[in-house]
Structure formats: structure tokens, C-alpha cells
Design a protein around this motif. Structure first.
Motif: not given
Length: 254
Positions: A55-69
Motif C-alpha cells: 500500500r505504501l509503495d503504491q502511495q509512493r508511486s502515485e505521489l511521484i507520478e503526481n509530482l512529475q505531472s
């Protein structure tokens, strides 16, 4: 799922073992049952731990994607804004040079249009939604990268300073030298007051307009706006470099 059937079997065995002479067997069974329960608990805890990590890995990936966007959009907006400011600065520079070039033919309409464009506003509003949300929710701690965190903090601080520069430019337009010019000629767009009647002293000929712009105080107003835009252009140029650094750091984390 396998633990409960095995417990059922052990309970049946316990009833058969709990007889005279079978105490040692029963103790062995009891120890085995306890071990089975402990193993079951450990397995359940481990599964919950794995699920939490996922769950934390998924949150981390989503955060990185949102920051990149967000920062990719910031980079594109910065490119557009820098191009617009560059064009506007070149326009002001050419306008001021043309005013003092007697060989340069300028009509009244030319000077009206060029004067108006000199004060063209521009705004850059960086997207920091993903970053601010991550800070407020605490999920920013999922990215354990001190260098990236420092870049993001620097970006947030610089964005605040740029807002301050924009406020200064906006305030300057409504007071000081610009206000004095507007008092003399009315609307900068058409050199006329709100009522729509042109000021007589600025309606005779192009020479009158040219002489008006040659006045030291009037020229200084346009020159000042050029310098203010140059300051903000330099600031945005640095902010673009910082944006590119952040995107590189985010790409490494993927």
C-alpha cells in the motif's frame, strides 16, 4: 485458511489423548497446538505487513507520478511565459529606440499600439498541488530523498518571491509614474479618458505623440517596466533550471 482445520483435528486428538497414562502425549499435543497458534499469528502479521508495504509503495508511486505531472506542466508553462516576456522586452526596447530615431516613421496608431503592448501583463502560477497535499498529509515522508526535498522547498520559497515581484509590478502600474502618464493621456490603450474624448494636446500629430514619449519622466516609466520584466525573466529562467532538476530527481526515484 489452513489454521482452523488443523485446530479442529488437534481438538479431536486432545479428547482421545486426555486419558490416564497419556499425559505426556497430551502435553506434546498442547505444545504443538500452541506452536501452531503462534505460527498462525506470525503468518497473519507478516501478511498484514506485506500488504502495508504494498500500500505504501503504491502511495509512493502515485505521489511521484503526481509530482512529475505538476512539474512537467510547470516546465511547459515556464517555456511559454519566458517566450512571451522575451518578446515583450524586445518590443519595449524597439519602441523606445524608435521614439528617438527621427528617420523611423511612426504613425499615431503605431505609437498607441506599441505603448499599450509595453505594459502587457503576464502571470506564472506554478502547480504545487501534489506537493502541498503530500506535506499536509504527511505522505511526503514516503520519498526518502534529502536532495529532492531540498529542491522542492527551494522551489516553493522561490515561487513565493516571484509572487512578490508580480505584486510589485501590478502595484507600479496603478501608481507612480504610470499613474502620472494616465492622468495626462487617460487610457494607455487609446490615449483618451474614460469618457472617450481624446485629450486635445495629444491629437494634433504623430510629432506631438513622439515628443510626449521623449519626455524624461515618461521615457523612464517605460524603461523601468523593461527592467522589472528583465528581473522577472531572469528569475523565471532560474526557476526553469530548478524545475528541470526536480524532474531529473523524480525520474531517478521511479
Amino acid at each position: 485458511s489452513m489454521v482452523f482445520p488443523m485446530l479442529f483435528i488437534f481438538r479431536k486428538l486432545r479428547r482421545s489423548f486426555f486419558q490416564p497414562g497419556k499425559l505426556r502425549t497430551y502435553v506434546a499435543y498442547a505444545v504443538g497446538e500452541i506452536l501452531l497458534i503462534v505460527i498462525g499469528i506470525l503468518i497473519a502479521v507478516q501478511i498484514a505487513h506485506w500488504q502495508e508495504i504494498r500500500r505504501l509503495d503504491q502511495q509512493r508511486s502515485e505521489l511521484i507520478e503526481n509530482l512529475q505531472s505538476d512539474f512537467q506542466t510547470n516546465l511547459e508553462n515556464l517555456d511559454e511565459t519566458l517566450e512571451m516576456v522575451e518578446g515583450n522586452m524586445a518590443h519595449i526596447d524597439a519602441f523606445l529606440a524608435n521614439i528617438f530615431d527621427e528617420d523611423k516613421h511612426l504613425t499615431v496608431e503605431d505609437m498607441k499600439e506599441q505603448s499599450t503592448r509595453s505594459f502587457a501583463p503576464f502571470v506564472f502560477r506554478p502547480l504545487l498541488g501534489a506537493y502541498n497535499t503530500a506535506i499536509s498529509s504527511g505522505t511526503m515522508t514516503l520519498i526518502d530523498d534529502p536532495d529532492l526535498n531540498e529542491l522542492l522547498l527551494d522551489y516553493q520559497e522561490r515561487s513565493g518571491r516571484f509572487d512578490h515581484y508580480n505584486d510589485m509590478a501590478s502595484s507600479e502600474f496603478f501608481r507612480g509614474g504610470v499613474l502620472d502618464i494616465r492622468k495626462q493621456v487617460g487610457s494607455l490603450a487609446g490615449f483618451q479618458p474614460a469618457g472617450g474624448t481624446p485629450r486635445k494636446e495629444l491629437t494634433y500629430s504623430a510629432d506631438v505623440y513622439r515628443e510626449f514619449f521623449k519626455q524624461k519622466d515618461v521615457y523612464a516609466v517605460y524603461e523601468n517596466f523593461y527592467l522589472m520584466k528583465q528581473l522577472r525573466w531572469n528569475f523565471l529562467k532560474d526557476l526553469k533550471g530548478l524545475t528541470e532538476d526536480i524532474l531529473v530527481a523524480l525520474e531517478v526515484l521511479e
